[in-house]
Every structure is written in structure tokens, then in C-alpha cells.
Design an enzyme around this catalytic site. Structure first.
Site, mmCIF file in Angstrom:
data_model
loop_
_atom_site.group_PDB
_atom_site.id
_atom_site.type_symbol
_atom_site.label_atom_id
_atom_site.label_comp_id
_atom_site.label_asym_id
_atom_site.label_seq_id
_atom_site.Cartn_x
_atom_site.Cartn_y
_atom_site.Cartn_z
ATOM 1 N N GLY A 1 0.691 -1.137 -0.137
ATOM 2 C CA GLY A 1 -0.003 0.032 -0.070
ATOM 3 C C GLY A 1 0.852 1.379 -0.040
ATOM 4 O O GLY A 1 0.511 2.179 0.310
ATOM 5 N N ALA A 2 2.158 0.960 -0.612
ATOM 6 C CA ALA A 2 3.149 2.133 -0.326
ATOM 7 C C ALA A 2 2.985 3.539 -1.168
ATOM 8 O O ALA A 2 3.614 4.282 -0.950
ATOM 9 C CB ALA A 2 4.526 1.391 -0.872
ATOM 10 N N GLY B 1 -1.668 7.438 0.967
ATOM 11 C CA GLY B 1 -1.512 8.629 1.881
ATOM 12 C C GLY B 1 -0.585 8.325 2.948
ATOM 13 O O GLY B 1 0.646 9.038 3.192
ATOM 14 N N ILE B 2 -0.579 7.171 3.605
ATOM 15 C CA ILE B 2 0.326 6.785 4.725
ATOM 16 C C ILE B 2 1.366 5.973 3.918
ATOM 17 O O ILE B 2 2.712 6.560 4.485
ATOM 18 C CB ILE B 2 -0.404 5.535 5.300
ATOM 19 N N ILE C 1 -1.950 -1.892 9.737
ATOM 20 C CA ILE C 1 -2.399 -0.324 9.765
ATOM 21 C C ILE C 1 -3.910 -0.399 9.393
ATOM 22 O O ILE C 1 -4.452 0.557 9.519
ATOM 23 C CB ILE C 1 -1.270 0.670 9.132
ATOM 24 N N SER C 2 -4.099 -1.030 8.156
ATOM 25 C CA SER C 2 -5.378 -0.839 7.785
ATOM 26 C C SER C 2 -6.309 -1.072 8.520
ATOM 27 O O SER C 2 -6.558 -2.188 9.273
ATOM 28 C CB SER C 2 -5.493 -2.294 6.495
ATOM 29 N N ASP D 1 -2.626 6.364 18.698
ATOM 30 C CA ASP D 1 -3.552 6.618 19.678
ATOM 31 C C ASP D 1 -2.510 7.186 20.983
ATOM 32 O O ASP D 1 -2.995 8.234 21.475
ATOM 33 C CB ASP D 1 -4.341 5.464 20.205
ATOM 34 N N ARG E 1 -1.132 10.733 19.917
ATOM 35 C CA ARG E 1 -2.328 11.730 19.898
ATOM 36 C C ARG E 1 -2.460 12.000 21.471
ATOM 37 O O ARG E 1 -2.544 13.132 21.924
ATOM 38 C CB ARG E 1 -3.425 11.132 19.572
ATOM 39 N N HIS F 1 -8.360 0.042 18.464
ATOM 40 C CA HIS F 1 -8.240 1.337 17.853
ATOM 41 C C HIS F 1 -9.644 1.668 17.058
ATOM 42 O O HIS F 1 -9.715 1.564 15.940
ATOM 43 C CB HIS F 1 -7.301 0.912 16.704
HETATM 44 P P1 NAD Z 1 -5.076 5.451 0.570
HETATM 45 O O1 NAD Z 1 -6.216 5.297 -0.107
HETATM 46 O O2 NAD Z 1 -4.601 6.924 0.527
HETATM 47 O O3 NAD Z 1 -4.148 4.448 0.405
HETATM 48 C C1 NAD Z 1 -4.209 3.122 0.468
HETATM 49 C C2 NAD Z 1 -3.442 2.493 -0.820
HETATM 50 O O4 NAD Z 1 -3.578 1.187 -0.703
HETATM 51 C C3 NAD Z 1 -3.501 2.984 -1.927
HETATM 52 O O5 NAD Z 1 -2.381 3.378 -2.637
HETATM 53 C C4 NAD Z 1 -4.112 1.600 -2.707
HETATM 54 O O6 NAD Z 1 -4.006 1.699 -4.193
HETATM 55 C C5 NAD Z 1 -3.543 0.659 -2.040
HETATM 56 N N1 NAD Z 1 -4.057 -0.642 -2.062
HETATM 57 C C6 NAD Z 1 -5.442 -1.108 -2.262
HETATM 58 N N2 NAD Z 1 -5.654 -2.207 -2.317
HETATM 59 C C7 NAD Z 1 -4.343 -2.980 -2.363
HETATM 60 C C8 NAD Z 1 -3.844 -4.275 -2.556
HETATM 61 N N3 NAD Z 1 -4.527 -5.302 -2.597
HETATM 62 N N4 NAD Z 1 -2.380 -4.532 -2.182
HETATM 63 C C9 NAD Z 1 -1.645 -3.372 -2.194
HETATM 64 N N5 NAD Z 1 -2.255 -1.870 -2.184
HETATM 65 C C10 NAD Z 1 -3.314 -1.623 -1.990
HETATM 66 O O7 NAD Z 1 -5.336 5.251 2.415
HETATM 67 P P2 NAD Z 1 -4.589 5.808 3.480
HETATM 68 O O8 NAD Z 1 -4.936 7.012 3.808
HETATM 69 O O9 NAD Z 1 -3.089 5.587 3.275
HETATM 70 O O10 NAD Z 1 -5.099 4.580 4.588
HETATM 71 C C11 NAD Z 1 -4.964 3.211 4.528
HETATM 72 C C12 NAD Z 1 -5.568 2.494 5.453
HETATM 73 O O11 NAD Z 1 -4.948 2.990 6.757
HETATM 74 C C13 NAD Z 1 -6.820 2.670 5.591
HETATM 75 O O12 NAD Z 1 -7.633 1.654 5.750
HETATM 76 C C14 NAD Z 1 -7.037 3.809 6.911
HETATM 77 O O13 NAD Z 1 -8.409 3.713 7.536
HETATM 78 C C15 NAD Z 1 -5.789 2.913 7.741
HETATM 79 N N6 NAD Z 1 -5.456 3.958 8.740
HETATM 80 C C16 NAD Z 1 -5.049 3.309 9.948
HETATM 81 C C17 NAD Z 1 -4.445 3.917 11.077
HETATM 82 C C18 NAD Z 1 -4.338 3.365 12.427
HETATM 83 O O14 NAD Z 1 -3.910 3.875 13.372
HETATM 84 N N7 NAD Z 1 -3.951 2.156 12.389
HETATM 85 C C19 NAD Z 1 -4.157 5.388 10.966
HETATM 86 C C20 NAD Z 1 -4.698 5.942 9.624
HETATM 87 C C21 NAD Z 1 -5.216 5.171 8.490
HETATM 88 C C1 LMR Z 2 -6.881 7.344 12.741
HETATM 89 O O1 LMR Z 2 -7.054 6.951 13.913
HETATM 90 O O2 LMR Z 2 -6.777 8.548 12.527
HETATM 91 C C2 LMR Z 2 -7.457 6.379 11.783
HETATM 92 O O3 LMR Z 2 -7.795 4.982 12.355
HETATM 93 C C3 LMR Z 2 -7.915 6.679 10.483
HETATM 94 C C4 LMR Z 2 -9.615 6.885 10.910
HETATM 95 O O4 LMR Z 2 -10.284 6.451 10.085
HETATM 96 O O5 LMR Z 2 -9.719 7.925 11.563
#
Ligand code: NAD
Ligand code: LMR
Length: 338
Positions: free
Chosen positions: A31-32, A35-36, A141-142, A174, A177, A201
Site C-alpha cells: 500500500g506504499a 497517503g500513509i 495499519i489497515s 493513539d 495523539r 483502535h
Molecule cells: P489511501 O487510499 O491513501 O492509500 C491506500 C493504498 O492502498 C492505495 O495506494 C491503494 O492503491 C493501496 N491498495 C489498495 N488495495 C491494495 C492491495 N490489494 N494491495 C496493495 N495495495 C493496495 O489510504 P491511506 O490514507 O493510506 O489509509 C490506508 C489505511 O490505513 C486505511 O484503511 C485507513 O483507515 C488506515 N489507517 C489506519 C490508522 C491506524 O492508526 N491504524 C491510521 C490512519 C489510517
Molecule cells: C485514525 O485514527 O486516524 C485512523 O484510524 C484513521 C481513521 O479512520 O480515523
């Protein structure tokens, strides 16, 4: 850089020595291009333990890799997409796999609303991980983390390669923050405000143990801080107004956690303590198989799970609300794979 991670103070000197040792390894980010994924890849490029940085996404990863690869640190960066068995190449030989693949929230959504899309993404990546790097450390992270960690575990179990010491739901954001928010209220430097956060989470499953901070709070402060820590993610989702959720602070938090795992597993550092959502006995008797609390990391991964310590009646009440929700989220994840 990640000074906020906790190391038993008497061992700090040992850590400084160990992190400078040439003890290196391959890290994959799945997922490189997201946004993350992009800032997280950048931060991992700076980590001195990393020899190979393997950036995988269904789109755009080669571009991100080409960009990050120009940074003049030692690691070699490669980008992969599904073409030409890219996932296999990305995972083979990986010591650490960090997974931010999946869709983020929009305003009005809960993390559980992401389940339908992200569950199968995480399951598919777990299947590939089981095949190509079963002994790696997996950092999830997802979202929804409370369910994606059980999904990943059940998939590894099906393949007969689950090691509970090496699967971590990343809940570092968490505590990052919580530290920042408490510091704002108390007018302090966040580095002097360490807050233990336990549970899971999402919303009410996020339980900050403010009674253990050494600070005193009025009931109003306690209510406001607890709510802000539990729903901090919503602040970012609303501010981004439909374009995503936390990415930069998450990359910071994810890189801090990954660095701690690398310090403990390849750097030989002792006494590294971070929070994480892992398989845990703490609430097993109440049907909750996974729980986030402080864990001590060692060469094999999770070495010791810390208990909650002494908690206030206010926090006991928060825990009583978190446990049934966690149970529901975990059951949903398990059921998806079974
Ligand atoms: P994003 O949409 O910007 O990026 C996600 C990436 O995943 C995209 O580039 C997409 O192409 C890729 N992707 C989709 N399916 C894939 C697959 N099968 N294999 C490889 N890559 C794939 O989203 P983001 O803002 O980076 O957030 C990603 C995830 O992280 C979300 O589910 C979000 O809720 C979660 N998140 C978790 C936390 C936490 O504290 N754990 C914090 C923030 C966000
Ligand atoms: C967060 O805590 O920021 C992440 O889990 C993303 C979200 O959906 O809030």
C-alpha cells in the site's frame, strides 16, 4: 527521531550502541503509494537497520520507489505492482511487512464501515505473506484494525504459519495523539507526557489510562481528553473533508513502531516497550482474544505483554464499554476468514 518510544532508562546507552550496529534487513510496505504508504516509505528509508525497502501497491509503486531511492541512505529501494509476480518479489525475504493497504474513511463513516472493502484486501495480502515470508513480523495499519488483525491471524492459521509474537495491530497513533493532547491541556512538552492507551483502535475501544500519567485532571478535563483521544481520528477525517484520514501523523506513528520492532529484533536492543493490538490473555476470559496494551519487544517479537496496572473507576467503566465492542469486532474478523 522517535524519542517518544519507551526504553527502560538504564538500557538507553545500550540502545544507542545497538542502533549504530550494522544489523540490517528487508522491509516491505504494502500500500506504499497511498497517503500513509508514501511518507511511511520515506521514513523507513531513513532507518539504519533497513537494507532493502520493497514498495508494493496495486498502482504507482514504481514511481514512489524511484523517488525514494534517490535519498542517500544505504538501503536499496524497489517498487512493485501485481504485474510479473510483484507481490511475491516484494515479500520474499522480508523481515518486516508493514500494511497500510486499503481504503480510508470519509466523514460520517466509522472504521467498521471500511470492513467490506478492506477485509478482503488484508486477507489476500495475508495469504501471500503466508506463502512468501511466513516468518516475517507483520504490522497491520489497515482499518478496522480491531478486525483486520484477527483476519490476518486467521489467514496465517489456515496456512499453518501463525506466530502470535509477530503479528501487531498498529495502535501507536493513539498514544502519539494522547501525549500531544495532554501536553496541550497541561502546557507541557509532549515528550514529558507519556500516556498509556489500551483496548483497541476505534471509538470506545480506545481507552486512555490518564490516571497513570502523574497529572491531575478535573472531571471536565478527563471527559474532554478521553473523548478527544477516542475520536481524534474523526478530527482529521472531518478536516480533510472527504479526501481521506490521518496519513502524515500515521506515517510518523507507524515508522516509530516499525523502528522499535527493528531495534528489538535486529538491533539487539532490550527493554523496548510500545503499545500494540496483539493476541493477548488479558481479557481472554471475557471472550476478547486480541487486546492492545504495552508490550515488551525482544528478538522474536512480542516478549512480554504488560497488564493494565492500577486503573481508576473511571477507566474501569471505559474498559467495560470497550470489551463488548472489541469482542464484536474480533468475532466479525474471525468469521470472515472461517
Ligand atoms: P489511501 O487510499 O491513501 O492509500 C491506500 C493504498 O492502498 C492505495 O495506494 C491503494 O492503491 C493501496 N491498495 C489498495 N488495495 C491494495 C492491495 N490489494 N494491495 C496493495 N495495495 C493496495 O489510504 P491511506 O490514507 O493510506 O489509509 C490506508 C489505511 O490505513 C486505511 O484503511 C485507513 O483507515 C488506515 N489507517 C489506519 C490508522 C491506524 O492508526 N491504524 C491510521 C490512519 C489510517
Ligand atoms: C485514525 O485514527 O486516524 C485512523 O484510524 C484513521 C481513521 O479512520 O480515523
Amino acid at each position: 527521531m522517535f524519542a517518544a518510544s519507551r526504553v527502560i532508562p538504564s538500557l538507553a546507552a545500550k540502545r544507542a550502541f545497538s542502533t549504530s550496529a550494522a544489523n540490517l534487513s528487508k522491509v516491505a510496505v504494502l500500500g506504499a503509494a497511498g497517503g500513509i504508504g508514501q511518507p511511511l516509505s520515506l521514513l523507513m528509508k531513513e532507518n539504519k537497520h533497513v537494507t532493502d525497502l520493497s514498495l508494493y501497491d496495486i498502482v504507482n509503486a514504481p514511481g514512489v520507489a524511484a523517488d525514494v531511492s534517490h535519498i542517500n541512505t544505504k538501503s536499496v529501494v524497489k517498487g512493485y505492482t501485481p504485474e510479473n509476480d510483484g507481490l511475491k518479489a516484494a515479500l520474499e525475504g522480508a523481515h518486516l511487512v508493514i500494511i497500510p493497504a486499503g481504503v480510508p474513511r470519509k466523514p460520517g463513516m466509522t472504521r467498521d464501515d471500511l470492513f467490506n472493502t478492506n477485509a478482503s484486501i488484508v486477507r489476500d495480502l495475508a495469504e501471500a505473506s503466508a506463502k512468501y515470508c511466513p516468518n516475517a513480523h507483520f504490522l497491520i495499519i489497515s482499518n478496522p484494525v480491531n478486525s483486520t488483525v484477527p483476519i490476518f491471524a486467521e489467514t496465517l492459521k489456515k496456512a499453518g504459519v501463525f506466530n502470535p509474537k509477530r503479528l501487531y495491530g498498529v495502535t501507536t497513533l493513539d498514544v502519539v495523539r494522547a501525549s500531544r493532547f495532554v501536553a496541550e491541556v497541561k502546557g507541557k512538552d509532549p515528550k514529558d507526557c507519556k500516556v498509556t492507551v489500551v483496548g483497541g483502535h476505534s471509538g470506545v475501544t480506545i481507552v486512555p489510562l490518564l490516571s497513570q500519567t502523574g497529572e491531575s485532571f478535573t472531571k471536565e478535563e478527563l471527559d474532554a481528553l478521553t473523548h478527544r483521544i477516542q475520536f481524534g481520528g474523526d478530527e482529521v477525517v472531518q478536516a480533510k473533508n472527504g479526501t481521506g484520514s490521518a496519513t502524515l501523523s500515521m506515517a510518523f506513528a507507524g515508522a516509530r513502531f516499525a523502528s522499535s520492532v527493528l531495534d528489538a529484533t535486529v538491533g539487539g536492543v532490550k527493554g523496548v516497550v510500545e503499545p500494540s493490538f496483539v493476541q493477548s490473555d488479558l481479557f481472554k476470559s471475557e471472550g476478547v482474544e486480541y487486546f492492545s496494551s504495552n508490550i515488551e519487544l525482544g528478538p522474536e517479537g512480542v516478549e512480554k505483554i504488560h497488564g493494565l496496572g492500577e486503573i481508576s473507576d473511571y477507566e474501569k467503566e471505559l474498559i467495560s464499554k470497550a470489551v463488548p465492542e472489541l469482542k464484536k469486532n474480533i468475532t466479525k474478523g474471525n468469521a470472515f476468514v472461517q
